[in-house]
Structures are given as structure tokens and as C-alpha cells.
Design a protein around this motif. Structure first.
Motif, PDB file in Angstrom:
ATOM      1  N   VAL A 133       0.856  -1.192   0.000  1.00 23.43           N
ATOM      2  CA  VAL A 133       0.000   0.000   0.000  1.00 23.43           C
ATOM      3  C   VAL A 133       0.895   1.245   0.000  1.00 23.43           C
ATOM      4  CG1 VAL A 133      -1.640   1.389   1.348  1.00 23.43           C
ATOM      5  CG2 VAL A 133      -2.028  -1.068   1.077  1.00 23.43           C
ATOM      6  N   ILE A 134       1.799   1.296   0.969  1.00 26.90           N
ATOM      7  CA  ILE A 134       2.605   2.505   1.183  1.00 26.90           C
ATOM      8  C   ILE A 134       3.537   2.774  -0.020  1.00 26.90           C
ATOM      9  CG2 ILE A 134       4.395   3.503   2.682  1.00 26.90           C
ATOM     10  CD1 ILE A 134       1.521   3.372   3.920  1.00 26.90           C
ATOM     11  N   ARG A 135       4.143   1.708  -0.569  1.00 32.11           N
ATOM     12  CA  ARG A 135       5.098   1.898  -1.665  1.00 32.11           C
ATOM     13  C   ARG A 135       4.421   2.416  -2.941  1.00 32.11           C
ATOM     14  NH1 ARG A 135       6.068  -2.847  -2.394  1.00 32.11           N
ATOM     15  NH2 ARG A 135       6.637  -3.815  -4.344  1.00 32.11           N
ATOM     16  N   PRO A 136       3.356   1.756  -3.438  1.00 35.88           N
ATOM     17  CA  PRO A 136       2.710   2.305  -4.642  1.00 35.88           C
ATOM     18  C   PRO A 136       2.125   3.706  -4.422  1.00 35.88           C
ATOM     19  CG  PRO A 136       1.477   0.408  -3.776  1.00 35.88           C
ATOM     20  CD  PRO A 136       2.784   0.441  -3.071  1.00 35.88           C
ATOM     21  N   ALA A 137       1.622   3.969  -3.210  1.00 32.57           N
ATOM     22  CA  ALA A 137       1.108   5.318  -2.937  1.00 32.57           C
ATOM     23  C   ALA A 137       2.238   6.332  -3.060  1.00 32.57           C
ATOM     24  CB  ALA A 137       0.470   5.373  -1.551  1.00 32.57           C
ATOM     25  N   SER A 138       3.404   5.975  -2.538  1.00 31.69           N
ATOM     26  CA  SER A 138       4.573   6.860  -2.622  1.00 31.69           C
ATOM     27  C   SER A 138       4.968   7.097  -4.079  1.00 31.69           C
ATOM     28  CB  SER A 138       5.739   6.235  -1.844  1.00 31.69           C
ATOM     29  OG  SER A 138       6.911   7.011  -1.983  1.00 31.69           O
ATOM     30  N   PHE A 139       5.072   6.024  -4.851  1.00 32.31           N
ATOM     31  CA  PHE A 139       5.481   6.139  -6.256  1.00 32.31           C
ATOM     32  C   PHE A 139       4.462   6.932  -7.081  1.00 32.31           C
ATOM     33  CE2 PHE A 139       8.033   1.857  -6.205  1.00 32.31           C
ATOM     34  CZ  PHE A 139       9.020   2.473  -5.451  1.00 32.31           C
ATOM     35  N   CYS A 140       3.189   6.813  -6.728  1.00 33.10           N
ATOM     36  CA  CYS A 140       2.134   7.468  -7.517  1.00 33.10           C
ATOM     37  C   CYS A 140       1.767   8.849  -6.976  1.00 33.10           C
ATOM     38  CB  CYS A 140       0.902   6.573  -7.582  1.00 33.10           C
ATOM     39  SG  CYS A 140       1.170   5.081  -8.587  1.00 33.10           S
ATOM     40  N   GLY A 141       2.411   9.278  -5.897  1.00 31.90           N
ATOM     41  CA  GLY A 141       2.184  10.640  -5.403  1.00 31.90           C
ATOM     42  C   GLY A 141       0.817  10.865  -4.788  1.00 31.90           C
ATOM     43  N   ILE A 142       0.314   9.857  -4.086  1.00 31.54           N
ATOM     44  CA  ILE A 142      -1.005   9.978  -3.454  1.00 31.54           C
ATOM     45  C   ILE A 142      -0.900   9.615  -1.978  1.00 31.54           C
ATOM     46  CG2 ILE A 142      -2.207   9.469  -5.613  1.00 31.54           C
ATOM     47  CD1 ILE A 142      -2.607   6.594  -4.576  1.00 31.54           C
ATOM     48  N   PHE A 143      -2.021   9.752  -1.272  1.00 30.51           N
ATOM     49  CA  PHE A 143      -2.074   9.355   0.134  1.00 30.51           C
ATOM     50  C   PHE A 143      -2.441   7.875   0.231  1.00 30.51           C
ATOM     51  CE2 PHE A 143      -2.643  13.894   0.217  1.00 30.51           C
ATOM     52  CZ  PHE A 143      -2.101  14.328   1.413  1.00 30.51           C
ATOM     53  N   GLY A 144      -1.759   7.154   1.094  1.00 27.45           N
ATOM     54  CA  GLY A 144      -2.073   5.745   1.330  1.00 27.45           C
ATOM     55  C   GLY A 144      -2.065   5.477   2.819  1.00 27.45           C
ATOM     56  N   LEU A 145      -3.018   4.704   3.278  1.00 27.92           N
ATOM     57  CA  LEU A 145      -3.121   4.407   4.715  1.00 27.92           C
ATOM     58  C   LEU A 145      -3.347   2.923   4.928  1.00 27.92           C
ATOM     59  CD1 LEU A 145      -3.516   5.205   7.746  1.00 27.92           C
ATOM     60  CD2 LEU A 145      -5.892   5.728   7.194  1.00 27.92           C
ATOM     61  N   LYS A 146      -2.533   2.339   5.759  1.00 32.96           N
ATOM     62  CA  LYS A 146      -2.726   0.957   6.184  1.00 32.96           C
ATOM     63  C   LYS A 146      -2.983   1.000   7.679  1.00 32.96           C
ATOM     64  CE  LYS A 146       0.316  -1.617   7.867  1.00 32.96           C
ATOM     65  NZ  LYS A 146      -0.485  -1.870   9.078  1.00 32.96           N
ATOM     66  N   PRO A 147      -4.247   0.834   8.090  1.00 33.72           N
ATOM     67  CA  PRO A 147      -4.545   0.864   9.526  1.00 33.72           C
ATOM     68  C   PRO A 147      -3.890  -0.311  10.264  1.00 33.72           C
ATOM     69  CG  PRO A 147      -6.530   1.249   8.231  1.00 33.72           C
ATOM     70  CD  PRO A 147      -5.467   0.767   7.281  1.00 33.72           C
ATOM     71  N   SER A 148      -3.975  -0.288  11.563  1.00 35.30           N
ATOM     72  CA  SER A 148      -3.442  -1.383  12.380  1.00 35.30           C
ATOM     73  C   SER A 148      -4.039  -2.708  11.941  1.00 35.30           C
ATOM     74  CB  SER A 148      -3.813  -1.169  13.853  1.00 35.30           C
ATOM     75  OG  SER A 148      -3.256   0.014  14.349  1.00 35.30           O
ATOM     76  N   ALA A 149      -3.248  -3.761  12.019  1.00 41.87           N
ATOM     77  CA  ALA A 149      -3.740  -5.101  11.732  1.00 41.87           C
ATOM     78  C   ALA A 149      -4.946  -5.397  12.621  1.00 41.87           C
ATOM     79  CB  ALA A 149      -2.641  -6.113  12.001  1.00 41.87           C
ATOM     80  N   GLY A 150      -5.989  -5.972  12.025  1.00 45.91           N
ATOM     81  CA  GLY A 150      -7.147  -6.363  12.832  1.00 45.91           C
ATOM     82  C   GLY A 150      -8.274  -5.352  12.835  1.00 45.91           C
TER      83      GLY A 150
END
Lengths: 401, 401
Positions: A133-150
Motif C-alpha cells: 500500500v505505502i510503496r505504490p502510494a509513494s510512487f504514484c504521489g497519493i495518500f495511502g493508509l494501512k490501519p493497524s492489523a485487525g
């Protein structure tokens, strides 16, 4: 190239139904009429969900994943399925980076990130087992969020690793991310990671006017030596803007064991979930997936147990660290997106440790590199305190202006 | 006598976990720490769910029903399982009426209604296939709400009739009912009745200050001739208080066919779901259940199809009626609770038609009878417009003062 499947008639029909619902004076949902892209490892009833693999080419799930149902119940229009790498692993997909078509959008949630960056949809769903999630969001210049597991249930999502697989979302603003994560955050006992406690209220965190000074940590890991010089320069500027709010910590010594633990757990569980394809569909597996599965078959029980122990200790370490810090500030990737010709979706190493311990991470598109491509700044928060991570991210964005 | 099963240790442990969650500064749910009773036809993981039948005496579900998970995710404490009649059918249970122990609490959600009336818990869950929420709420002098079919998912709840089974709730105030129904209202594609559209916002309806004049219908059905004289007298007073806001409609002609359609559908589907017990566990079925199942085996396909047609026409009839009226006002039961010695849970006929067409119903404990026992006033609303039914109920309660 961001989309694997769109059923135009079904989308229009759904929009009509939502109009009728609204005109009847009924309550509309938080995502009323909002088109959302769904990574193609997430089941959608009656539409193909091939997980990026020719093995599952004709697979049409009977039921939608829990998160798709949550989106629909809040009025979203499921626009279609976005391209994923094969089984959400490392082999590049057909999707390109909307900022420059010669470059990779990252992986594995390639289509979801690119669809947001290209303006196709305002919201999309992805997943992260390592850095997807974080890597493609970084490469594409957008916001990406991965909440806590669970926090977001994974029922109806391709299982690659029960301990590491986590759901995330992409958007063009942090507010949109908070909105969709509120919709996705739900308990489902069929997911062993899901817990029977109230979820964070992401939007409340967005609207929380408490902007006290925060303390953030810059942690040195071995892989920081591999950061591109423009990434490094960008972070030097950020650290000087944060001045006394940032404090450096050295964790170089533990880097190797943390990365190794992730790899051992990931490959072991990947083999548990997909290992049977080595026998039944060998010719339809790409070399990277096949190699990972074959490596996995020789991991011993003792090696796996050691990895779990390293993970448990890391969880405790970061739990304690967040007693002193509001967030960790760290790169979302080593640098800009790689060229398509390099045949890689980019190195996920800047995300690996956070996926290992299941803490919440967000990337903010605030830097850019030598090729004019975006570079994300990642903030990492305390487990299950996702609201605080959002508050800290807003505080950080305020400082940068 | 209201409870079938309480695990004291588990309840205290859960309360401790919720305390810890709150002290950690995490978001608390809408039902944080609120004890809730669950009818014993609703699955609760790791605790017995026998559906009131000796056949399922040792049954412990692996997973909780979706609605139990929803309650837990919002911080509720599942207090235990409340007594149900055998398979939620008509045979009396061991539960007594808290207002007078010589009387029945009604059925089939006997324990849930009695637990509220006795003050054991502030909230409880029941289900209604014929009159199993509204009738016991009326007999026990509490508020009962059965939302529109399809609003609350039934995954993990005993199936007796897919077309008629509906979930409802009990409380001592209409506000509490609205709160819990907001928590329970959710889409789940595993329930064929559930729909992928936003749910009503019950609490918004409670707080809606719009108290325009409303128009309510008093519909004459054949069974009104059987109303107790005190019930009839109470409704005469209510009608005069409503004065020009109430209008009488005659539907005597359709009474018999509507009641027959319900019976045909109910028994046919009961047989589909429980018919196998006639062979395997005959000696553990009570006479009423056995008789219903045996009657069902002789219902022809043509009779069933006719019943479905009657239901479809009734759905359309009431859909149109609610273009003119805000609600139907009607008794929740023919009168006060029957004596235990009468060996009945009371006549559900005042609820049958509303269960048949799946519209939302609420009972308000505003009347009392010759024996000093409560009598409920039932308001019935338009399908899927549960918010409007709540608003109309608040308006009605304001008029009565």
C-alpha cells in the motif's frame, strides 16, 4: 492499464438504484454514489476476481468480501477491479505510473494506486503484506493508509499470510482516507486478526482541533544507507523543519533480524496458502512466486518459531517506543519509482518492519525526486491507536504548510 | 427464569477488557459496557445455543451471529442467553411475566422481554416470525421494535422461515431501542433478505425535531372482534386523543387470506428448515411443533404459490397505503398476557400481517388492562422507512403526554 475488470452496465445500474434510494427520501450513506476501485485479490460477487494469476482466470466469487459489503452498505459504487501483481507478490503488473508512463506504479496494489493518481476514482482499496500500500502510494504521489492489523476485516480477501496481510486504502487527501477507513473498520470473527472492540474513529481524528506539539522519532535502520540522495535530502529538510520535535534513534543492529523474520513468516505462510499450486499449476506461476514457494518448503519449524519470537519482541519494542513518541517518521520507499525496464515494482524494505508488527502507517506525498516523480513521507503510529497517527499526520502537514 | 445461560466469569472478563480499552484512551463504542441479553436462537461463540430444544442441548456454535459481533464491536457486554420457546415457536417456556408471576411473558422471545421488564439488562435481542417481539413486549410492558425485514442481518440466527424471520429488540425507552437498532442495522450478503443500501439512522429520527402533524390509519381486520374490552376501551381513548389525525380503514375482507398466507409460508418454510427432526428426533418435539411440521408436509406447491401471491399483493397494498399515512396504529396484542395455566404464549394475530409483509413495527407500553397488566399500542410503518416510524412514534408519545 489500472483496471482488470469494469462492468459498465452494473455500475450504471447501481448508480441508478442509489439515485432512486435518495429520491425516496431514505438515508444516504457516507460514500453515497462515490466510485471505489477494488484490488483484484478482493472478492466481488458475480464479477471476476483472478488475483493477478492465470490460474484463477475464470474465478467468479459467489459472495463479496466483507469490506466490499461494507462499502456498498454505505452507498459506494464499486467501479471495478484494479490490477494487482500475481497473488499480490513481487512480479510487475501491466499497470504504469500515471506521472510518467515509463515508470512503475509500484506493487502489489498497482492498479488501485494508479487509478487514484490518474483521477479515475477518488478512493481505492489495496492490501499490504510487505509494502504493497505505502510503496505504490509513494510512487504514484497519493495518500495511502494501512490501519493497524485487525481493524479492517479480511474475509473474502486472498490469503497470502495470516499474520502479515493487512488492508489499506488510497486517496488524494488524508480526509478521504479517514472517511473510507471509518467505513471499512469493522469486526468480523471469521478473520482471526479481527478484534471485538470498538474501532478508531478516523474522521474524529481529522476534525480533532488538538494540535499540541508532537514528538516524532527518526529511526536509523541499515537500509537507510540505500536511500536515494534526493530522498535523503528531502528528509534532511523535513527534519530541520521539525527541529526539536524530531529525535534520532539507532536501530541498525536489529535491522537484519527484523527483515529476516518478515521473510521467513511471509514465505512460510505463502507456502501454506498457495503451495499446492507448485504441483498443480507450476507452469502458470511466475519465477519470483515459484522461487519464494520453493524456498519456503525448506524453512524449518525452528526457523519459523525464531521468526515469530523476533516479531513478538519487535511488537513489544515498538509498543514501548510509542510511550515516548507520537509517531515514527520514515521514508515510504528508498526513492522515486523505478523504470518499467528495470522489471521491478520497487524495494518494499521501508515498509517491511511495520507490516511485520502490524502498526498503522500512512504515506503523505510531500517530496519529489530528481526525475520529477513523487516521494512519500511515511508516518508510523502505535498499534490500535490509529486516531493518534491521523492527528499526528495532520500536525505534520500543518508544519510543512 | 428469563435466562438460559450466563457465563459469569466471561461477562466479568469482558467488562475488564472494556475498562482497559477505555483507560488506554481508545475510542469507546456506542454500547460501551452495556449488558445485552441474546435470545437463545442466536449463536454465541463458545456458549450453548440450544434454540429452546432438547435436540440442540449440547450445541455450542463456533462463531457468533453477525448481530452479536456487531454488538461486541460497539462495546456491548453479552450478558447471556435468554429463554426462547422451542425453536421460536408457540409452546410456552419456563419464563414468567415480571409484572405478575402467574402470567405468561408471551413468546417466543420470552426471556428477552422478561429480562428487560425485570430490570436485569437495559437491552435485549429477540426475533419475530409471527408476533414474537411485539407480543412479549406488550405483555411485559416494555418497548419492542422490529425493523423492516432486511435491515438487520440474520446470519447465525436459527432459520425457521427465510421470508418471515426478522430480528427485533427490547428496551425500557424508545431512545434505547433506536440506539441498539443503529448498532444492529448492517448489510450482510450471506442473508438473502439483506440489501446493499444504507440503513436508516434510528437515532437521527429520535433527535429529529420535526414534529409536524401526522396522519395515522386505524385498520379494521376481522380479528378486531376478539379484542378484550379493556383493549378496545383504551384504543377508543387513544383515537379520541388523536381526533382528526386518525382515519379508519376497513380491511376485514382481506383478513382471512392474509392470515392464511402467513400460516402457509411459515409452516412450509418451517418444514424445510426443521422437517428432518420429525424423523430423527420426533420424541423431542413438542406437540405444537410436530403438528405444524406434519401439517406442512401436506401443503401443495400451488397452495404455497398462492400464499406468495397474496403476500406480494399485500406488500404492494401497504406500500401504497403509506403514501397517505405516516403509520398504522393498532393493538400489539388482543389484550393482557394470558395466565400461565392457560398453557399459551398468547395470540400473535395482531402481528401476523406485519410480519408477513416485513414492514417495521414498534410497540409502546401505554395502556393497561383489567388485571393491572400492560397492553401495548403498536405502530406500523412503511417498508425500509423505519426512521419515519420512529418520528411518528415520538409524535404519538408527545400527544399522549
Amino acid at each position: 492499464m489500472a483496471w482488470e475488470y469494469i462492468n459498465r452496465e452494473a455500475v450504471i445500474e447501481r448508480a441508478r438504484e442509489l439515485d432512486a434510494h435518495q429520491f425516496a427520501g431514505r438515508r444516504i450513506g457516507r460514500l453515497h454514489g462515490v466510485p471505489v476501485g477494488i484490488k483484484d485479490i478482493i472478492d466481488t460477487a458475480d464479477s471476476p476476481t483472478a488475483c493477478g494469476s492465470p490460474i484463477l482466470r475464470d474465478r467468479i466469487p459467489e459472495n463479496s468480501a466483507r469490506i466490499v459489503q461494507l462499502l456498498e452498505a454505505d452507498g459506494a459504487v464499486i467501479m471495478g477491479k484494479t490490477v494487482t501483481t500475481e497473488f499480490a507478490f513481487m512480479s510487475p503488473s501491466k499497470t504504469r505510473n500515471p506521472h510518467n508512463l515509463e515508470y512503475s506504479p509500484g506493487g502489489s496494489s498497482a492498479g488501485s494506486a494508479a487509478a487514484i493518481a490518474a483521477g479515475h476514482v477518488p478512493l481505492a482499496i489495496g492490501s499490504q503484506t510487505n509494502g504493497s500500500v505505502i510503496r505504490p502510494a509513494s510512487f504514484c504521489g497519493i495518500f495511502g493508509l494501512k490501519p493497524s492489523a485487525g481493524i479492517i476485516p479480511r474475509v473474502g480477501v486472498l490469503k497470502t499470510s495470516d499474520l502479515l496481510d493487512q488492508i489499506g486504502a488510497f486517496a488524494n487527501t488524508i480526509d478521504d482516507l479517514a472517511l473510507i477507513c471509518d467505513v471499512l473498520a469493522d469486526y468480523d470473527a471469521r478473520d482471526p486478526q479481527s478484534f471485538a472492540m470498538p474501532r478508531p474513529d478516523f474522521l474524529r481524528a481529522i476534525n480533532n482541533s488538538n494540535r499540541d506539539q508532537k514528538a516524532v522519532a527518526w529511526i536509523m535502520f541499515d537500509y537507510m544507507d540505500e536511500l536515494d540522495t534526493d530522498t535523503l535530502a528531502g528528509f534532511e529538510q523535513i527534519k530541520s523543519a521539525l527541529s526539536s520535535n524530531v529525535q534520532q534513534i539507532d536501530a541498525r543492529q536489529s535491522t537484519a533480524s527484523l527483515l529476516a523474520a518478515h521473510k521467513t513468516i511471509h514465505e512460510t505462510q505463502l507456502f501454506q496458502n498457495l503451495g499446492s499450486y507448485v504441483k498443480t499449476d507450476r507452469k502458470h506461476l511466475s519465477a519470483p512466486v515459484l522461487e519464494a514457494l520453493e524456498r519456503a518448503s525448506s524453512i524449518t519449524r525452528a526457523e519459523y518459531n525464531t521468526a515469530i519470537k523476533v516479531r513478538d519482541e519487535a511488537i513489544e519494542f515498538f509498543q514501548n517506543l510509542f510511550l515516548e513518541f507520537d509517531a515514527i517518521i520514515t521514508p515510504a520507499a528508498l526513492g522515486e519509482a523505478p523504470l518499467l525496464s528495470e522489471q521491478t515494482t520497487g524495494n518494499p524494505v521501508c515498509c517491511t518492519i511495520w507490516s511485520l508488527v502490524g502498526v498503522p502507517c500512512i504515506t503523505l506525498p510531500v517530496l519529489s525526486g530528481a526525475n520529477g516523480l513523487p516521494i512519500g513521507v511515511q508516518l508510523v503510529g502505535k498499534y490500535a491507536d490509529d486516531e493518534h497517527l491521523i492527528e499526528t499526520s495532520k500536525w505534520f502537514l500543518d508544519i510543512l504548510g
